[in-house]
Design a protein around this motif. Structure first.
Motif, mmCIF file in Angstrom:
data_model
loop_
_atom_site.group_PDB
_atom_site.id
_atom_site.type_symbol
_atom_site.label_atom_id
_atom_site.label_comp_id
_atom_site.label_asym_id
_atom_site.label_seq_id
_atom_site.Cartn_x
_atom_site.Cartn_y
_atom_site.Cartn_z
ATOM 1 N N TRP A 1 1.557 35.200 -29.519
ATOM 2 C CA TRP A 1 1.733 36.315 -30.460
ATOM 3 C C TRP A 1 1.887 35.813 -31.889
ATOM 4 O O TRP A 1 2.316 34.685 -32.128
ATOM 5 N N SER A 2 1.585 36.704 -32.817
ATOM 6 C CA SER A 2 1.797 36.403 -34.234
ATOM 7 C C SER A 2 3.298 36.311 -34.515
ATOM 8 O O SER A 2 4.126 36.780 -33.729
ATOM 9 N N GLU A 3 3.633 35.733 -35.664
ATOM 10 C CA GLU A 3 5.045 35.636 -36.042
ATOM 11 C C GLU A 3 5.679 37.021 -36.143
ATOM 12 O O GLU A 3 6.836 37.211 -35.757
ATOM 13 N N GLU A 4 4.944 37.987 -36.653
ATOM 14 C CA GLU A 4 5.479 39.349 -36.793
ATOM 15 C C GLU A 4 5.786 39.962 -35.436
ATOM 16 O O GLU A 4 6.817 40.603 -35.249
ATOM 17 N N HIS A 5 4.889 39.778 -34.471
ATOM 18 C CA HIS A 5 5.126 40.319 -33.132
ATOM 19 C C HIS A 5 6.336 39.646 -32.479
ATOM 20 O O HIS A 5 7.163 40.310 -31.858
ATOM 21 N N VAL A 6 6.445 38.336 -32.630
ATOM 22 C CA VAL A 6 7.592 37.614 -32.065
ATOM 23 C C VAL A 6 8.878 38.076 -32.733
ATOM 24 O O VAL A 6 9.909 38.289 -32.071
ATOM 25 N N ARG A 7 8.843 38.265 -34.051
ATOM 26 C CA ARG A 7 10.023 38.731 -34.777
ATOM 27 C C ARG A 7 10.472 40.097 -34.268
ATOM 28 O O ARG A 7 11.658 40.322 -34.030
ATOM 29 N N ASP B 1 12.033 39.622 -30.772
ATOM 30 C CA ASP B 1 13.345 38.975 -30.860
ATOM 31 C C ASP B 1 14.388 39.920 -31.435
ATOM 32 O O ASP B 1 15.537 39.931 -30.978
#
Length: 195
Positions: free
Chosen positions: A117-123, A126
């Motif tokens: 996933w992209s950083e935005e999706h992971v953020r 989380d």
């Protein structure tokens, strides 16, 4: 004047949910979703960069919708035991109202490609996870429950037990029995009574 898009994002994600519920995450491909809604595959890429982004969005939309109601239930009553019972009931009642989405969540984010996933999706993922555990920590504190064993008890009572009431029936493709909410609430209450 440009024509409005024929298919909106929710229609696309709804089709992805149906595919995930019937065939698992592996059944969710850009072409399968496009075919399910009668859209050209090319139009899918205007909303999603590819399959990874599609999988991330279908997972996140589903879990965020579930969590919104879960947080409401956790904050529904100033009495922490009553709020905990409401949260346990929510897990079952939401799953009853949204069986396809609930089936999707049984797979876990990992099966929906979280590693890519992209950083935005992971953020986003989380943030939701941290919010759940922060809320459970607040509930534990209001009950006077401390330490690792106490936190495990709270997680078992408010997450694992209600999910176990749902999981067996969803995996068997059976409707939840009429008493499922009561059973989840009773199990949670019994475990918290000794906390």
């Amino acid at each position: 004047m440009a024509r409005p898009p024929r298919f909106d994002t929710d229609q696309i994600l709804d089709a992805a949910v149906r595919l995930a519920a019937s065939a698992g995450p592996s059944g969710v491909t850009v072409s399968a979703v496009a075919q399910a809604i009668g859209a050209p595959s090319g139009s899918m890429y205007h909303r999603f960069a590819g399959r990874t982004a599609l999988l991330a969005e279908v997972w996140l939309r589903t879990v965020e919708r579930f969590q919104a109601g879960y947080f409401d239930a956790l904050h529904s009553d100033p009495d922490p035991r009553r709020a905990a019972r409401a949260a346990a009931r929510h897990v079952v009642s939401w799953s009853r109202a949204h069986p396809q989405e609930a089936s999707l969540l049984l797979h876990g984010a990992g099966e929906f490609g979280r590693a890519d996933w992209s950083e935005e999706h992971v953020r986003r993922a989380d943030f939701g996870h941290e919010r759940v555990y922060a809320s459970l920590g607040t509930l534990a504190a209001s009950l006077g429950v401390t330490g690792r064993q106490g936190r495990e008890r709270i997680a078992l009572a408010l997450v694992d037990l209600p999910l176990s009431v749902v999981r067996r029936h969803l995996r068997a493709g059976e409707p939840l029995p009429p008493h499922a909410e009561d059973l989840a609430e009773e199990c949670t209450a019994a475990l918290l009574y000794t906390a």
